[in-house]
Design an enzyme around this catalytic site. Sequence first.
Site, PDB file in Angstrom:
ATOM      1  N   ASP A  77       0.828  -1.216   0.000  1.00  0.00           N
ATOM      2  CA  ASP A  77       0.000   0.000   0.000  1.00  0.00           C
ATOM      3  C   ASP A  77       0.857   1.259   0.000  1.00  0.00           C
ATOM      4  O   ASP A  77       1.860   1.322   0.720  1.00  0.00           O
ATOM      5  CB  ASP A  77      -0.832   0.034   1.297  1.00  0.00           C
ATOM      6  CG  ASP A  77      -2.295  -0.252   1.057  1.00  0.00           C
ATOM      7  OD1 ASP A  77      -2.771  -0.079  -0.086  1.00  0.00           O
ATOM      8  OD2 ASP A  77      -2.975  -0.644   2.025  1.00  0.00           O
ATOM      9  N   LYS A 126      -0.509  -0.350  -4.217  1.00  0.00           N
ATOM     10  CA  LYS A 126      -1.967  -0.109  -4.239  1.00  0.00           C
ATOM     11  C   LYS A 126      -2.219   1.325  -3.796  1.00  0.00           C
ATOM     12  O   LYS A 126      -1.572   1.806  -2.861  1.00  0.00           O
ATOM     13  CB  LYS A 126      -2.695  -1.088  -3.314  1.00  0.00           C
ATOM     14  CG  LYS A 126      -4.194  -0.776  -3.184  1.00  0.00           C
ATOM     15  CD  LYS A 126      -4.974  -1.914  -2.547  1.00  0.00           C
ATOM     16  CE  LYS A 126      -4.977  -1.950  -1.053  1.00  0.00           C
ATOM     17  NZ  LYS A 126      -5.448  -0.734  -0.375  1.00  0.00           N
ATOM     18  N   GLU A 139     -14.113  -1.949  -1.480  1.00  0.00           N
ATOM     19  CA  GLU A 139     -14.278  -2.042  -0.019  1.00  0.00           C
ATOM     20  C   GLU A 139     -15.668  -1.575   0.418  1.00  0.00           C
ATOM     21  O   GLU A 139     -16.091  -0.449   0.120  1.00  0.00           O
ATOM     22  CB  GLU A 139     -13.183  -1.212   0.695  1.00  0.00           C
ATOM     23  CG  GLU A 139     -13.302  -1.323   2.213  1.00  0.00           C
ATOM     24  CD  GLU A 139     -12.019  -1.034   2.973  1.00  0.00           C
ATOM     25  OE1 GLU A 139     -10.955  -0.869   2.359  1.00  0.00           O
ATOM     26  OE2 GLU A 139     -12.110  -0.967   4.218  1.00  0.00           O
TER      27      GLU A 139
END
Length: 260
Positions: A81, A110, A176
């Site tokens: 991330d 990401k 998400e």
Amino acid sequence: MLNKIKLIVKKKNRKKIVSLTAYSKNIAKILDKYCDIILVGDSLGNVLYGMDNTHQTTLSNMIQHGLSVRKGVKKSLLVVDMPKNTYNSTHDAVKNAKLILKNTKCDAVKIESNYKNSNIIRSLVKAKIPVMGHTGYTPQFKSRFKVAGKTIFERDKLIQDALKIEKAGAFSIVLECIIPSTAKKITDALKIPTIGIGSSLYCDGQILVTDDILGLSGFYPKFVKKYVNLNTAIEKAVKKYSKEIIGKKFPKKQNYLYGK
Ligand code: KIV
């Protein structure tokens, strides 16, 4: 075959993609046997460092843990991330993503989209940096939890965002906390695989935070399934250890390195 291509093939063949987070080598080594993607998530800010959210997770946190996880990952695609405020401009994004890649030898980074980061993804891809997108509830840009994609307006906005992320060159996208019907529409609209967290079975794969499924984090919302209660197992072991030391039952002679 490149791992990224394998993911697209899995989507085409309707084979589910398995993904989990890891923050350290020992856990990563176990996950590597069963996962297609291992993510060093910025969730390590709250899960490991006890922060209130992911907002204070730093680039050096990510590099440090990415380096550890790399040592346990042989076959899965390793994604790290990019933390909040490390991709505010295309210049920063490319510079910081290169730092992550160079220092951790991960396969991809990401970034969270918040409906506006497809240009950042495009620049990263142009710089030959593989990118995973992330839309829906995007913790780096939110202070309060909210399920995403409930209204027609939100649904259409999310579909547009996901399409932009795909067009910008991301190889996959995390969805998400998106309601099932919207997650399905996005998954059907995209060629790249969608990886859901709290977003129903209508995704090409699933991801959860490993500490949550192991019963270590104490964070168990409805979308998390606790597969084991390691908190209880660890406490039991530590209690026994303490009892044996106090009762002079440990160490025993077989634990001595030399002599009696
Ligand atoms: O930081 C994280 O762990 C994530 C999730 C998708 C699991 O981004």
